[in-house]
Design a protein around this motif. Structure first.
Motif, mmCIF file in Angstrom:
data_model
loop_
_atom_site.group_PDB
_atom_site.id
_atom_site.type_symbol
_atom_site.label_atom_id
_atom_site.label_comp_id
_atom_site.label_asym_id
_atom_site.label_seq_id
_atom_site.Cartn_x
_atom_site.Cartn_y
_atom_site.Cartn_z
ATOM 1 N N PRO A 71 32.822 50.810 36.405
ATOM 2 C CA PRO A 71 33.004 49.389 36.146
ATOM 3 C C PRO A 71 32.821 48.496 37.372
ATOM 4 C CG PRO A 71 35.132 50.455 36.362
ATOM 5 C CD PRO A 71 34.097 51.531 36.524
ATOM 6 N N THR A 111 39.548 45.214 31.463
ATOM 7 C CA THR A 111 39.237 44.095 32.356
ATOM 8 C C THR A 111 37.789 43.652 32.147
ATOM 9 O OG1 THR A 111 38.357 45.457 34.136
ATOM 10 C CG2 THR A 111 40.754 45.148 34.096
ATOM 11 N N ASP A 112 37.430 42.513 32.733
ATOM 12 C CA ASP A 112 36.052 42.025 32.617
ATOM 13 C C ASP A 112 35.060 43.013 33.224
ATOM 14 O OD1 ASP A 112 36.526 39.827 31.171
ATOM 15 O OD2 ASP A 112 36.407 38.387 32.829
ATOM 16 N N ASN A 113 35.518 43.698 34.275
ATOM 17 C CA ASN A 113 34.665 44.716 34.885
ATOM 18 C C ASN A 113 34.204 45.748 33.872
ATOM 19 O OD1 ASN A 113 34.570 43.838 37.494
ATOM 20 N ND2 ASN A 113 36.397 44.981 38.146
ATOM 21 N N ASN A 114 35.115 46.133 32.962
ATOM 22 C CA ASN A 114 34.754 47.166 31.999
ATOM 23 C C ASN A 114 33.693 46.683 31.022
ATOM 24 O OD1 ASN A 114 38.072 47.803 32.369
ATOM 25 N ND2 ASN A 114 36.646 49.488 32.627
ATOM 26 N N GLU B 191 41.098 52.304 38.329
ATOM 27 C CA GLU B 191 40.042 51.901 39.248
ATOM 28 C C GLU B 191 39.660 50.432 39.028
ATOM 29 O OE1 GLU B 191 36.322 53.973 38.800
ATOM 30 O OE2 GLU B 191 35.585 53.338 40.766
ATOM 31 N N SER B 192 39.560 50.023 37.745
ATOM 32 C CA SER B 192 39.119 48.651 37.491
ATOM 33 C C SER B 192 40.184 47.637 37.928
ATOM 34 C CB SER B 192 38.743 48.460 36.019
ATOM 35 O OG SER B 192 39.765 48.935 35.184
ATOM 36 N N MET B 193 41.443 47.992 37.714
ATOM 37 C CA MET B 193 42.529 47.096 38.124
ATOM 38 C C MET B 193 42.548 46.946 39.650
ATOM 39 S SD MET B 193 45.124 45.729 36.271
ATOM 40 C CE MET B 193 45.885 46.869 35.092
ATOM 41 N N GLU B 196 39.694 44.811 40.873
ATOM 42 C CA GLU B 196 39.912 43.364 40.744
ATOM 43 C C GLU B 196 40.789 42.829 41.872
ATOM 44 O OE1 GLU B 196 41.009 41.544 37.130
ATOM 45 O OE2 GLU B 196 39.265 42.295 36.067
#
Lengths: 421, 421
Positions: A71, A111-114, B191-193, B196
């Motif tokens: 991500p 999250t937006d990343n995902n 990882e995504s958290m 961010e």
């Protein structure tokens, strides 16, 4: 028709990780009989990744990418492949749904990343990831060129390869000739000793026989090439039979068998149960046993008696014995095995006490000295091993394996005595 | 100026061996600060090897070959490189002499096959092999392009690299800068958290910051390039400090730290001891703790209570509780932790009970549901986790890690309360 493996990740270029994905895929391609002449490693960099795609798509028909599907912003395998083939990215609702569901199950927010992970080139299909959040893709950007992408996490990549990519490739005409193999597993014999016993087999052409050794275990891989899996296994069967005959009890199993799974089968077959007492392995023997799904049928539990006080209080090891001969001794191993067996009320009690290192060794009791205790209703025995100072992990691993192996030999020989009488 | 690694060998394409040479060279190039953007693996085939040389010599100035220097007919790296640059091979008397002498020392006769190893392209120099019979070469086939060849045997390649190639490269102006890196380790954050939280750091150029994740652990690698190791670490230090501040308690350590080693340090620092009770992990938590050398200072032992009878008899879990709420429950986790703590007389008691799968899950208690219990003298708590049905090994691994992590958080926060009061 040939395949090419492209591993994407700056961590590979920095040498932070070994490229075990490339080895796995190479073995798989060999087993499927898919020719494969090049592998490339490239960092998370769009321009250089494009160069790698240009070279690979020019000379191969099946491009297998691993890595760069996560991500974060430096994960750019999918978008770079799309850009190279001048194809727009589109959001796949089925991926959004899948990720959202997986996050919900773990009580986490997407999250937006995902969201980025749901973008695939137009015309590509999701290659489902049953484990992690990063799906791969299956795409034919032009005739006679197939692209598969996988995440870099080995466990995810392997499951996706075996359960989704291989069936897909087979329906598309890849992997028609089959190489099948069978790995025989040995414990308690050295590679050179086994190689001498079976040396005449190493000249065979089909099947071939090759020896491997790691972490104290020796393996013989028997591989045959044929038009079908069945035909290949028919070539393997007589060779396997003869190898097993020559090796005798040192051969404990094949393929997915582990010493723990084989011990589990023997315990189940003899309707007996096991408890354990561990000192230097600290839980490693229990972990091996309980790695076997369904192990609660034969494994009751154990005591990790790391401190001597625990050996005395929970296992009934005599303090006088500990003082006189020390915790690493045959008699303490036997008292540990008997103690756990009677307290947990099982058929067998199995124990380990030893010096794993790096510290704690003496001339009389060097690092690598390990005693295994084995208790039954009417008998308790012990076995001494000198594994040498080959590292703490090594000593602990081979100690746990050797404990399982001693129990295995005991049950197997009691079964043959039974049959013989 | 950039380098490229070309590994030659059909055994790599068949997946028979892991490409550990590429990892070693990659680490070495990183430490020397020599940029390196591509790696290629190609078989022992002249046409395909020429393709690889064409691509690599087009984009890189330093080509590092491993493999294909042996005496057998399928070893053709040297002659293929010479042919690609249209340069004749010449016999080097110093190589003949060296091989003859090595053979004489081992009481063997040099064969005609070995003579082949004395052929190098005109203008190339021998890269001396102090160990084996196959020397490498150092060659500038044209301005601004340097070629180094090494045998594929890792032990020989490494010695030749360190003792001959590195000094050579340094005198030629390569490897003046150094890249150093530091890996920060996180548990309990996705990882995504994390990405961010620290996203602004991903745009840094020197040091760079990149995220990685595997088996439930997230890592941030901070890498800096500078004239010396010390200067590189000086660039890393302020970034590390800021990342640690932003991440807070989710960052548990760096580089070689493990959750178990950090817990061990915290227990030692607070002069406290630990005992454990394991159900679904079956010894895995104990194994992690005892993987730390010197763990006997803080870890007393544990009870593997796989069967419910063991939970009752050895840990004092109430049979009524087991009947009413089942073994996988918060209250059983708490009773296990309290039970082992009082029986082993330790500061802390830590327990795990859960459903590792693949079987045993229900709608109310799915695979991946795990309870961690943590007992102190005056308090016992529990934590619920839902890890999902991601495989037995995964659930067991992250359960043991999460148990260590909960204890870590508890000790860290009690220490900061202490400091704060």
């Amino acid at each position: 028709m040939s395949a090419e493996i492209i591993s994407v990740g700056t961590e590979l270029l920095l040498g932070n990780i070994l490229n075990s994905n490339a080895q796995f895929l190479a073995q798989q391609l060999a087993e499927l009989g898919i020719p494969h002449y090049f592998q490339t490693v490239v960092g998370d960099n769009p321009d250089r990744l494009k160069r790698a795609i240009a070279g690979a798509s020019d000379r191969s028909n099946l491009l297998i990418f691993t890595g760069g599907l996560g991500p974060t912003p430096d994960d750019l395998t999918t978008e770079t492949i799309a850009a190279f083939f001048a194809t727009p990215l589109v959001e796949k609702p089925e991926i959004i749904e899948d990720i959202a569901q997986k996050f919900a199950e773990r009580g986490r927010q997407m999250t937006d990343n995902n969201r980025k992970q749901a973008l695939l080139p137009e015309g590509a299909e999701m290659l489902y990831n049953p484990v992690g959040s990063a799906p791969g893709m299956i795409w034919q950007p032009r005739p006679n060129l197939t692209i598969l992408t996988f995440p870099g996490v080995p466990s995810e990549m392997r499951i996706m390869w075996q359960h989704i990519a291989v069936p897909y490739l087979k329906t598309r005409g890849w992997g028609q000739a089959t190489i099948a193999s069978r790995t025989l597993r040995f414990w308690g014999i050295s590679e050179s000793m086994l190689a001498e016993t079976v040396s005449s087999f190493f000249d065979l052409q089909n099947p071939t026989v090759a020896p491997y050794a790691n972490f104290g275990e020796v393996k013989l891989r028997v591989s045959a090439k044929a038009a079908s899996r069945e035909a290949a296994y028919a070539l393997i069967a007589p060779v396997e039979k003869e190898l097993r005959r020559l090796a005798g009890i040192d051969c404990y199993g094949a393929d997915e068998d582990s010493l723990a799974s084989v011990v589990g089968e023997l315990l189940t077959a003899t309707q007996s149960t096991l408890s354990i007492a561990e000192s230097c392995t600290g839980g490693g023997l229990g972990q091996m046993l309980t790695a076997v799904s369904g192990s609660s049928a034969f494994f009751m539990g154990g005591i990790i008696s790391y401190d001597n006080a625990v050996k005395e209080q929970l296992l009934g090891v005599e303090s006088q014995t500990l003082e006189q001969v020390g915790a690493v001794s045959a008699i303490v191993a036997e008292q540990m095995a008997s103690g756990v067996r009677s307290r947990l009320n099982t058929t067998w009690g199995l124990s380990i006490t030893g010096i794993a290192g790096p510290d704690g060794g003496t001339t009389a009791k060097p690092v690598g000295l390990v005693y295994i205790g084995l208790a039954a209703a009417d008998n308790v025995t012990s076995f001494e091993f000198r594994f040498g100072d080959r590292g703490r992990d090594w000593v602990r691993h081979v100690s746990a394996c050797s404990a399982l192996d001693q129990l295995r030999r005991q049950i197997v020989s009691s079964l043959s005595n039974l049959r013989g009488s």
